[in-house]
Design an enzyme around this catalytic site. Structure first.
Site, short mmCIF file in Angstrom:
data_model
loop_
_atom_site.label_atom_id
_atom_site.label_comp_id
_atom_site.label_asym_id
_atom_site.label_seq_id
_atom_site.Cartn_x
_atom_site.Cartn_y
_atom_site.Cartn_z
N GLY A 148 -5.64 11.96 4.42
CA GLY A 148 -6.03 11.11 3.31
C GLY A 148 -5.05 10.98 2.18
N GLY A 149 -3.76 11.27 2.38
CA GLY A 149 -2.78 11.05 1.35
C GLY A 149 -3.11 11.77 0.06
N THR B 115 -3.17 10.49 8.28
CA THR B 115 -2.62 11.60 9.03
C THR B 115 -3.75 12.25 9.80
OG1 THR B 115 -1.45 13.69 8.78
CG2 THR B 115 -2.91 13.10 7.02
#
Length: 554
Positions: free
Chosen positions: A437-438, A355
């Protein structure tokens, strides 16, 4: 994303009293700083950045994705904005069971499960800017840099080129992908000029018709037609039913102030719990780049993620016990489970995600912390019809397990790793921060927040300092611990001595550690002192509103 990345040479630190921006793409940073230089406010700059970065960083986000905002005025009043799209009415666990699938697909038309909420959130934020902040810039002007980049082109960034090379074979046969992203003579490389004429026309239509056109009207009809042609079950009614929503942020006492993050369906509660556990573990007395510090952060992550995975889903469908999870006494008890000398096994196996996060503060001290995403790199990989829009695959984070908090249901929003953050003291925002980074987002937020707040790192220093990651990277099935090689060897030895499994080195500046950013707001009798830091792991930059480079054509 796990290869060695040479730190970029763009400005990673900016200081100004007239406004600052930090994003993971320098072109987008320039757009935002230019809007501030024109007298635009933080929301106006954020909209322009969001549109531009959706064009110039297409592997990480798109106007076919989602967005989450924290918006704070000069007095410190903070509002959250959730631009999260819902699952289409035709989607259900039974549909996938009948198709012989045990999990939602990650790529292709059937991975286009949820409506894209980002553009709608831009419109809601724009209305707030006009009504509450006296915003004066026209909607079309805010989208113009994005449209221009799509039409005339821009140099492909390092991250874009590397990611495309890694994913091209898996994505090239998906509807529309090769036509848009793969050059006839081969893969576009870093520095090559990349154009998206169809997306330019779509942005021009949004300029004329407003954000609502994405969901209702002629453009929405073409999007629905293109999605159906690619195999998605999303229809025109699903787009028309979407609305962004303003929400009350979550707060947790920390130090002399409060941490602020977003409520479910985001993992904001996990980010707050992680930092709350670290404070109770005495992080302020540890070496911020030592093994005890990293060990406690990993153990706190395991505890926070276990509760996150058990409870967090769309609060319109499930009851999430936020008050209990963030209760001080509960965190006190939970912190006692962290053994300073021993790692515990955890069933939690956090995974990757991609993202963009960016931050803006304007000359009045108003701030935006914002995340925009299509989930996996290039989302579901489908370019929708003739619109040039890459659609997200956020729906693959749904569960098909009956009774799960994140179980797929028509009209339900999926669990989101996205969670922009703020830190306030004395009622006013002091730090604007976040990262991509999830599942790495809470961990990186903890790293940069503690280093800036507890140890006095400048924003760029806090963002650049060596980081760790507990979790899985792409293609892995079990969680391990990754350490950037700038940590001392004693850190790895200390973690192994405590029983951490699969501890390994990654490059000194590793892309899997995420692209973070931070802005510090200093307030003095004679005005504001704004400092911004960008991540050397990214293609980003930090700019002040007075920087000449921020107003130059690229």
């Amino acid at each position: 994303m796990n290869s060695e990345i040479e730190p970029n040479t763009l400005p990673l630190y900016a200081r100004s009293a007239l406004g600052v921006v930090t994003t993971p793409n320098a072109l987008a940073s320039r757009v935002g700083a230019d809007i501030l230089g024109q007298g635009g406010n933080a929301i106006e700059a954020a909209i322009a950045i969001a549109a531009a970065i959706a064009v110039v960083y297409p592997h990480m986000n798109s106007i076919g994705g989602d967005a989450f905002w924290l918006v704070a005025d000069e007095a410190g009043s903070v509002r959250g904005l959730a631009g999260a799209g819902q699952a289409g009415a035709a989607y259900s666990p039974q549909y996938y069971a009948d198709a012989g699938m045990s999990a939602l697909p990650e790529r292709g038309g059937l991975a286009a499960v949820t409506v894209a909420g980002a553009v709608g959130s831009w419109g809601a934020a724009y209305d707030m800017s006009r009504e509450a902040w006296g915003g004066r810039l026209e909607w079309a002007a805010l989208l113009e840099p994005a449209r221009r980049y799509a039409e005339t082109g821009f140099p492909v960034s390092r991250s874009h080129a590397v990611t495309l090379a890694e994913r091209a074979e898996a994505l090239r046969n998906l509807p529309g992908f090769a036509e848009v992203f793969l050059a006839p003579g081969g893969l576009p490389g870093e520095g090559d000029i990349f154009r998206q004429p169809a997306l330019a026309l779509t942005l021009a239509e949004l300029q004329r018709e407003g954000s609502d056109a994405f969901y209702r009207g002629a453009l929405a009809g073409r999007l629905a037609k293109g999605l159906r042609a690619a195999g998605s079950l999303l229809g025109a009614d699903d787009l028309a039913d979407y609305r962004p929503c303003w929400v009350d942020p979550l707060r947790l006492a920390y130090g002399d102030g409060e941490l602020i993050n977003l409520p479910p369906p985001t993992q904001g509660v996990a980010s707050l719990m992680l930092l709350g556990l670290l404070e109770r573990s005495g992080v302020a007395d540890m070496d911020p780049e030592g093994d005890a510090y990293v060990h406690h952060a990993i153990e706190a992550t395991k505890l926070a993620f276990a509760l996150r995975d058990r409870y967090v889903g769309d609060p319109l469908f499930v009851d999430v016990p936020l008050a209990d999870l963030l209760d001080a006494a509960h965190l006190d008890r939970l912190a006692l489970h962290i053994d300073p000398d021993r790692a515990v096994d955890s069933p939690v196996s956090p995974g990757p995600g991609d993202t963009v996060w960016f931050g803006v503060v304007d000359a009045q001290g108003r701030s935006v912390s914002m995340i925009q995403s299509i989930y996996h790199e290039f989302g579901c990989g489908v370019v929708v019809g003739d619109t040039g829009v890459v659609w997200n695959n956020r729906g693959c984070s749904f569960s098909l397990s009956p009774g799960h908090a994140n179980e797929l249901a028509p009209g339900k929003r999926p669990f989101h790793t996205l969670n922009p953050a703020l830190y306030v003291e004395n009622g006013r925002v002091r730090l604007v921060y976040g990262t991509m980074g999830g599942d790495g987002q809470p961990q990186t937020q903890a790293a940069i927040l503690t280093r800036a707040l507890n140890f006095g790192y400048a924003p760029d220093e806090a963002v650049a300092a060596p980081r760790w990651l507990y979790g899985r990277t792409w293609g892995e099935t079990t969680a391990g611990v990754r350490l950037e090689r700038r940590f001392a060897p004693e850190v790895m030895a200390g973690l192994q001595r405590r029983g951490h499994r699969d501890v390994s080195w990654v490059p000194r500046h590793a892309g899997i550690m995420g692209h973070a950013g931070m802005i510090r707001i200093g307030r003095h009798a004679d005005g504001l002192d704004l400092e911004a830091g960008a991540d050397p792991r990214s293609d980003g930059a930090a700019y002040g509103a007075t920087d000449h480079s921020a107003t130059e054509e690229s």
